[in-house]
Design a protein around this motif. Structure first.
Motif, PDB file in Angstrom:
ATOM      1  N   UNK A 161       7.898   3.745 -13.916  1.00  0.00           N
ATOM      2  CA  UNK A 161       6.742   4.098 -14.741  1.00  0.00           C
ATOM      3  C   UNK A 161       6.461   3.015 -15.776  1.00  0.00           C
ATOM      4  N   UNK A 162       7.517   2.510 -16.375  1.00  0.00           N
ATOM      5  CA  UNK A 162       7.379   1.461 -17.392  1.00  0.00           C
ATOM      6  C   UNK A 162       6.790   0.190 -16.781  1.00  0.00           C
ATOM      7  N   UNK A 163       7.192  -0.109 -15.544  1.00  0.00           N
ATOM      8  CA  UNK A 163       6.711  -1.320 -14.871  1.00  0.00           C
ATOM      9  C   UNK A 163       5.244  -1.214 -14.451  1.00  0.00           C
ATOM     10  N   UNK A 164       4.666  -0.031 -14.548  1.00  0.00           N
ATOM     11  CA  UNK A 164       3.243   0.137 -14.242  1.00  0.00           C
ATOM     12  C   UNK A 164       2.362  -0.410 -15.357  1.00  0.00           C
TER      13      UNK A 164
ATOM     14  N   UNK B 228       0.946  -0.267  -9.281  1.00  0.00           N
ATOM     15  CA  UNK B 228       0.191   0.974  -9.081  1.00  0.00           C
ATOM     16  C   UNK B 228      -0.666   0.889  -7.828  1.00  0.00           C
ATOM     17  N   UNK B 229      -1.360  -0.228  -7.645  1.00  0.00           N
ATOM     18  CA  UNK B 229      -2.223  -0.390  -6.474  1.00  0.00           C
ATOM     19  C   UNK B 229      -1.416  -0.307  -5.179  1.00  0.00           C
ATOM     20  N   UNK B 230      -0.332  -1.064  -5.103  1.00  0.00           N
ATOM     21  CA  UNK B 230       0.460  -1.062  -3.868  1.00  0.00           C
ATOM     22  C   UNK B 230       1.181   0.265  -3.659  1.00  0.00           C
TER      23      UNK B 230
ATOM     24  N   UNK C  87      -1.740 -10.872  -7.106  1.00  0.00           N
ATOM     25  CA  UNK C  87      -2.733  -9.886  -6.682  1.00  0.00           C
ATOM     26  C   UNK C  87      -4.010 -10.023  -7.498  1.00  0.00           C
ATOM     27  N   UNK C  88      -5.121 -10.146  -6.798  1.00  0.00           N
ATOM     28  CA  UNK C  88      -6.441 -10.243  -7.423  1.00  0.00           C
ATOM     29  C   UNK C  88      -7.281  -9.070  -6.902  1.00  0.00           C
ATOM     30  N   UNK C  89      -7.463  -8.047  -7.753  1.00  0.00           N
ATOM     31  CA  UNK C  89      -8.207  -6.859  -7.287  1.00  0.00           C
ATOM     32  C   UNK C  89      -9.677  -7.121  -7.021  1.00  0.00           C
TER      33      UNK C  89
ATOM     34  N   UNK D 138      -9.933   7.166  -2.400  1.00  0.00           N
ATOM     35  CA  UNK D 138     -10.416   7.218  -3.783  1.00  0.00           C
ATOM     36  C   UNK D 138      -9.301   6.834  -4.762  1.00  0.00           C
ATOM     37  N   UNK D 139      -8.091   7.333  -4.524  1.00  0.00           N
ATOM     38  CA  UNK D 139      -6.953   6.997  -5.393  1.00  0.00           C
ATOM     39  C   UNK D 139      -6.646   5.505  -5.329  1.00  0.00           C
ATOM     40  N   UNK D 140      -6.723   4.931  -4.135  1.00  0.00           N
ATOM     41  CA  UNK D 140      -6.474   3.497  -3.980  1.00  0.00           C
ATOM     42  C   UNK D 140      -7.526   2.696  -4.749  1.00  0.00           C
ATOM     43  N   UNK D 141      -8.777   3.094  -4.624  1.00  0.00           N
ATOM     44  CA  UNK D 141      -9.854   2.403  -5.327  1.00  0.00           C
ATOM     45  C   UNK D 141      -9.706   2.546  -6.843  1.00  0.00           C
ATOM     46  N   UNK D 142      -9.328   3.734  -7.316  1.00  0.00           N
ATOM     47  CA  UNK D 142      -9.102   3.935  -8.747  1.00  0.00           C
ATOM     48  C   UNK D 142      -7.971   3.038  -9.245  1.00  0.00           C
ATOM     49  N   UNK D 143      -6.909   2.916  -8.463  1.00  0.00           N
ATOM     50  CA  UNK D 143      -5.787   2.050  -8.842  1.00  0.00           C
ATOM     51  C   UNK D 143      -6.241   0.592  -8.909  1.00  0.00           C
ATOM     52  N   UNK D 144      -7.042   0.171  -7.941  1.00  0.00           N
ATOM     53  CA  UNK D 144      -7.555  -1.205  -7.935  1.00  0.00           C
ATOM     54  C   UNK D 144      -8.373  -1.478  -9.193  1.00  0.00           C
ATOM     55  N   UNK D 145      -9.220  -0.518  -9.562  1.00  0.00           N
ATOM     56  CA  UNK D 145     -10.056  -0.678 -10.757  1.00  0.00           C
ATOM     57  C   UNK D 145      -9.196  -0.745 -12.022  1.00  0.00           C
ATOM     58  N   UNK D 146      -8.139   0.057 -12.082  1.00  0.00           N
ATOM     59  CA  UNK D 146      -7.251   0.032 -13.251  1.00  0.00           C
ATOM     60  C   UNK D 146      -6.531  -1.309 -13.369  1.00  0.00           C
ATOM     61  N   UNK D 147      -6.109  -1.854 -12.241  1.00  0.00           N
ATOM     62  CA  UNK D 147      -5.455  -3.161 -12.265  1.00  0.00           C
ATOM     63  C   UNK D 147      -6.455  -4.222 -12.717  1.00  0.00           C
TER      64      UNK D 147
END
Length: 133
Positions: free
Chosen positions: A98-101, A73-75, A131-133, A55-64
């Motif tokens: 954090x800034x690079x996120x 964040x995704x990786x 990267x293409x989410x 779920x966290x991985x999917x949430x990160x993908x959606x944010x990207x």
């Protein structure tokens, strides 16, 4: 627990041919080791943990994809890292990671810094930058 009572319930560990060592009593009442493929309570806990990670991985993908976060964040989530761990792997301060996120900051990163992230994630630089989410 007696050696013959050591649980042998199917779990994620069993499918990966991993066995756990438990201490149990042998027929003479002495402690010995016994291998187990898992037990129901541990299977439930592992399944819930894996579902949360997915779920966290999917949430990160959606944010990207939405432009709310950088591919870092995704990786990071995919590799089960947090900011502190990633900072350790890259040799950067946690506040920099954090800034690079942030997508805007990520877009301006040098190849040298991006390569540090790619190395930390065990991927090619292009996988990170394209990267293409």
């Amino acid at each position: 627990m007696k050696k013959e009572e050591v649980p042998q319930d199917e779990s994620n560990l069993a499918s990966a041919n991993i066995r756990e060592v438990y201490y149990a009593l042998d027929e003479n009442g002495n402690y010995t080791t016994a291998l187990s493929t898992g037990w129901e309570a541990k299977k439930i806990a592992l399944d819930e943990s894996i579902a949360a990670l997915e779920e966290w991985i999917e949430d990160a993908r959606k944010k990207v994809k939405a432009g709310e976060a950088s591919p870092i964040l995704y990786f990071m989530e995919l590799n089960k890292m947090d900011v502190q761990v990633l900072a350790g792997y890259t040799g950067m301060w946690a506040w920099r990671v954090k800034r690079h996120l942030k997508p805007g900051v990520f877009a301006g990163l040098s190849t040298k810094i991006l390569q540090k992230y790619a190395d930390a994630f065990g991927i090619r630089l292009e996988e990170l930058t394209e990267f293409k989410p």
